[in-house]
Design an enzyme around this catalytic site. Sequence first.
Site, PDB file in Angstrom:
ATOM      1  N   LYS A 215      36.160  58.153  36.401  1.00 56.18           N
ATOM      2  CA  LYS A 215      37.397  57.487  36.778  1.00 56.18           C
ATOM      3  C   LYS A 215      38.574  58.375  36.368  1.00 56.18           C
ATOM      4  O   LYS A 215      38.562  58.965  35.298  1.00 56.18           O
ATOM      5  CB  LYS A 215      37.470  56.136  36.039  1.00 56.18           C
ATOM      6  CG  LYS A 215      38.523  55.230  36.619  1.00 56.18           C
ATOM      7  CD  LYS A 215      38.537  53.870  35.932  1.00 56.18           C
ATOM      8  CE  LYS A 215      39.782  53.132  36.387  1.00 56.18           C
ATOM      9  NZ  LYS A 215      40.393  52.284  35.425  1.00 56.18           N
TER      10      LYS A 215
ATOM     11  N   LYS B 215      44.714  58.877  32.570  1.00 57.24           N
ATOM     12  CA  LYS B 215      45.519  59.720  31.688  1.00 57.24           C
ATOM     13  C   LYS B 215      44.785  60.000  30.385  1.00 57.24           C
ATOM     14  O   LYS B 215      44.831  61.099  29.868  1.00 57.24           O
ATOM     15  CB  LYS B 215      46.856  59.035  31.385  1.00 57.24           C
ATOM     16  CG  LYS B 215      47.898  59.269  32.459  1.00 57.24           C
ATOM     17  CD  LYS B 215      49.240  58.676  32.044  1.00 57.24           C
ATOM     18  CE  LYS B 215      50.204  58.698  33.234  1.00 57.24           C
ATOM     19  NZ  LYS B 215      51.391  57.885  33.028  1.00 57.24           N
TER      20      LYS B 215
ATOM     21  N   HIS C 259      47.910  59.493  45.016  1.00 59.01           N
ATOM     22  CA  HIS C 259      49.144  59.414  45.816  1.00 59.01           C
ATOM     23  C   HIS C 259      49.013  60.294  47.060  1.00 59.01           C
ATOM     24  O   HIS C 259      49.414  59.901  48.148  1.00 59.01           O
ATOM     25  CB  HIS C 259      50.360  59.934  45.033  1.00 59.01           C
ATOM     26  CG  HIS C 259      50.626  59.245  43.726  1.00 59.01           C
ATOM     27  ND1 HIS C 259      50.665  59.928  42.529  1.00 59.01           N
ATOM     28  CD2 HIS C 259      50.871  57.950  43.425  1.00 59.01           C
ATOM     29  CE1 HIS C 259      50.951  59.080  41.549  1.00 59.01           C
ATOM     30  NE2 HIS C 259      51.064  57.869  42.063  1.00 59.01           N
TER      31      HIS C 259
ATOM     32  N   CYS D 218      52.930  41.851  28.252  1.00 57.55           N
ATOM     33  CA  CYS D 218      52.597  43.220  27.835  1.00 57.55           C
ATOM     34  C   CYS D 218      53.771  44.107  28.190  1.00 57.55           C
ATOM     35  O   CYS D 218      54.154  44.204  29.351  1.00 57.55           O
ATOM     36  CB  CYS D 218      51.337  43.730  28.526  1.00 57.55           C
ATOM     37  SG  CYS D 218      51.063  45.495  28.190  1.00 57.55           S
TER      38      CYS D 218
ATOM     39  N   HIS E 184      45.811  47.764  28.759  1.00 53.99           N
ATOM     40  CA  HIS E 184      46.138  48.623  27.620  1.00 53.99           C
ATOM     41  C   HIS E 184      45.273  48.344  26.392  1.00 53.99           C
ATOM     42  O   HIS E 184      45.245  49.165  25.478  1.00 53.99           O
ATOM     43  CB  HIS E 184      47.603  48.437  27.223  1.00 53.99           C
ATOM     44  CG  HIS E 184      48.570  49.014  28.213  1.00 53.99           C
ATOM     45  ND1 HIS E 184      49.049  48.294  29.280  1.00 53.99           N
ATOM     46  CD2 HIS E 184      49.123  50.243  28.310  1.00 53.99           C
ATOM     47  CE1 HIS E 184      49.879  49.055  29.977  1.00 53.99           C
ATOM     48  NE2 HIS E 184      49.932  50.234  29.429  1.00 53.99           N
TER      49      HIS E 184
ATOM     50  N   CYS F  20      52.743  47.035  30.607  1.00 48.89           N
ATOM     51  CA  CYS F  20      52.566  46.676  32.019  1.00 48.89           C
ATOM     52  C   CYS F  20      53.825  46.049  32.604  1.00 48.89           C
ATOM     53  O   CYS F  20      53.918  45.876  33.820  1.00 48.89           O
ATOM     54  CB  CYS F  20      51.424  45.684  32.198  1.00 48.89           C
ATOM     55  SG  CYS F  20      49.832  46.290  31.664  1.00 48.89           S
TER      56      CYS F  20
ATOM     57  N   CYS G   1      45.933  42.832  26.242  1.00 48.50           N
ATOM     58  CA  CYS G   1      46.190  43.254  27.618  1.00 48.50           C
ATOM     59  C   CYS G   1      44.913  43.870  28.191  1.00 48.50           C
ATOM     60  O   CYS G   1      44.340  44.776  27.583  1.00 48.50           O
ATOM     61  CB  CYS G   1      47.306  44.293  27.641  1.00 48.50           C
ATOM     62  SG  CYS G   1      47.413  45.150  29.226  1.00 48.50           S
TER      63      CYS G   1
ATOM     64  N   HIS H  83      49.721  62.628  41.989  1.00 44.50           N
ATOM     65  CA  HIS H  83      48.331  63.029  41.795  1.00 44.50           C
ATOM     66  C   HIS H  83      47.525  62.813  43.077  1.00 44.50           C
ATOM     67  O   HIS H  83      48.062  62.364  44.099  1.00 44.50           O
ATOM     68  CB  HIS H  83      47.705  62.325  40.584  1.00 44.50           C
ATOM     69  CG  HIS H  83      47.652  60.824  40.660  1.00 44.50           C
ATOM     70  ND1 HIS H  83      46.977  60.157  41.658  1.00 44.50           N
ATOM     71  CD2 HIS H  83      48.193  59.859  39.871  1.00 44.50           C
ATOM     72  CE1 HIS H  83      47.081  58.853  41.468  1.00 44.50           C
ATOM     73  NE2 HIS H  83      47.833  58.640  40.391  1.00 44.50           N
TER      74      HIS H  83
HETATM   75 ZN   LIG Z   1      49.330  46.286  29.514  1.00 45.67          ZN
END
Ligand SMILES: [Zn+2]
Length: 646
Positions: free
Chosen positions: A304, A307, A22, A127, A147, A130, A144, A19
């Site tokens: 921001k 996903k 990167h 997690c 998440h 992660c 987390c 993306h």
């Molecule tokens: Zn996580």
Amino acid sequence: MSGIFYLTTPIYYVNDAPHLGHAYTTILADTMTRYRRLAGDDAYFLTGTDEHGDKVAQSAARAGMSPQAQADRNSAEFRRAWDALGLRYSDYIRTTEERHTKVVQAILGQLWDAGEIYLGKYGGHYCYGCERFYTDKEIVDGKCPDHLTPLTWIEEENYFFRMSTYQSWLIDTIQGRPDLVRPERYRNEVLGFLRDPLLDLSISRPRTRLEWGIPLPFDDKYVTYVWFDALINYLSALGGPGDPRFEKYWPACQHMIAKDILKPHAIYWPCMLAALATAHGKPREAYLYQHLNVHGYWTIEGQKMSKSLGNVFPAVAPAEKYGVDAYRYFVLREMVFGLDADFSEGAMVGRLNADLANDLGNLVARATTLIASYAAEAAAPGPVTADEESVVRAAAEARRGLDEAMGEFAFQRGLAAIWELIGALNRYVDATQPWALAKKPAERPRLDRVLVTLADAVGYLGIVLDPFVPEAAAKIRTAIGGTTPPRLADAVLGRLERLPAVQKLSGLFPRVGDSKSDKEARKAVAAMDTPAGVDGHQRITIDEFSRIQLRVAEVIAAEAVAKSKKLLKLTVSLGSEQRTIVAGIAQHYAPADLVGKKVVVVANLEPATLMGVQSQGMVLAGSTEGDGALAVLTLDRDLPPGARVR
Ligand SMILES: [Zn+2]
């Protein structure tokens, strides 16, 4: 004189698709190595992919593939993206390659033998998303922080790296080398982390839980955990200590990363390198990298990139629509290295039209057309006048600015220095009026002096633009008859005495048609110019007022908006986030007057694009109509950025 230079990007995780983020990191590394090669250095540029871990194994299982087959496919996708963008990496490392696993195992074995690693018990909140444990401090409501899902308590035996023994050494090192981690804001952040005790680092996972990794050489019931695998790519690509490539390039190593992986690169990695140097009987700092260069995040149209929002911007898309050079130019120019910036198509088109099509494209078209039209009767150029002297000075100034900026990874400043010169050259054409000189035979020597200066200047631009907009720079050099590879040492104005054969070069960057966002920008500017009456009778309720979110913001950077007399582009901090705000105050404040000031902003204003720059809020200022006085609202007492105003 030729120097050695080694620059790495992070290795990208194969579960991601390439993306904008990167692409930005990799474009920066490409630009910097092109610049160093232009300067005559032996510059080595490493990128690649990170291919081990739970998430890779899980998603491969879901796709009904082996983890290796999936890694092969996804790694190739990154490589295709970089090839499509014309990025000239020297090597592409993959952590599933044997050359990598061999070096990781050798290093682990050496650290084990040296007593830097021990077996201990570890319990923590884990997690699975992660693939990491979280400390009590990091956990948010038992979940987390990334998440926001519940964590699992896991207790197991694991191997630990004695990272805690390096804490005071690392603090002293970072304090003694102010530009080891740069820009400075990240150095301060690292020193902030190091105020808490540094714990030993768990470096293994039992194979019962994680199979897809590199086995520990001294206990094959365990695989190597993420950072002891991933970070070592920077060494393994060079063959590791003892390899001639390592001995040649490693002492010149610089890393380029985004701010999300600051901690592993600024804390774990120096400690790992210090332990390795110790194991090899060398001083702790023997293998330490030269610089860690850290950049900020891109937001997409003010939001921001994530996903869940579905706005992850594909790496190659802007280049397909507007060309590789326009894409490179935009990201290099728009982001102040280290700070966050916003990516929007409108802003990119704004830069393309204003800077590339108007400033650069028109200059090259005018100069090459004038030379091609009048070259036939060229004679000996007349004497140099104050006009040429000032162009030569501007070119020397641009080189100084460029070289200094690139030494500090300040890409935007390097480009600004070149564009200062482009502005001076456009003014030179306007002032000397070669088309008028051509009508008077007596002015022929003067005309030839102007044409030689323009040919010289266009040739200079074909060199200094090469790292930034390589395709356009190559076209410029071809038009001016250049045949040898460009060298930065030749970017000196005032040495050309004869007119070279020049081909007309127009349409270097075609303008992109009037887009919707351009029109919106003009509307928004018009709206800003309308003075608001203070004597309105319409009243609002307290609830209506409370919908307006006012916040304290600290001005971090300020610059003029190109082609605008009224607008300043401000980078402000609201504590937890940074924003770009365009304010119509350029006639009342110099950019330098505002940096460091705490101002009040409307934080929940709909974003608007003004002169190609997206503004995410509004700075409050008072003004009078009669004499046009204006003052920005500041604080009577100090409050932190982000504080609510009501
Ligand atoms: Zn996580």
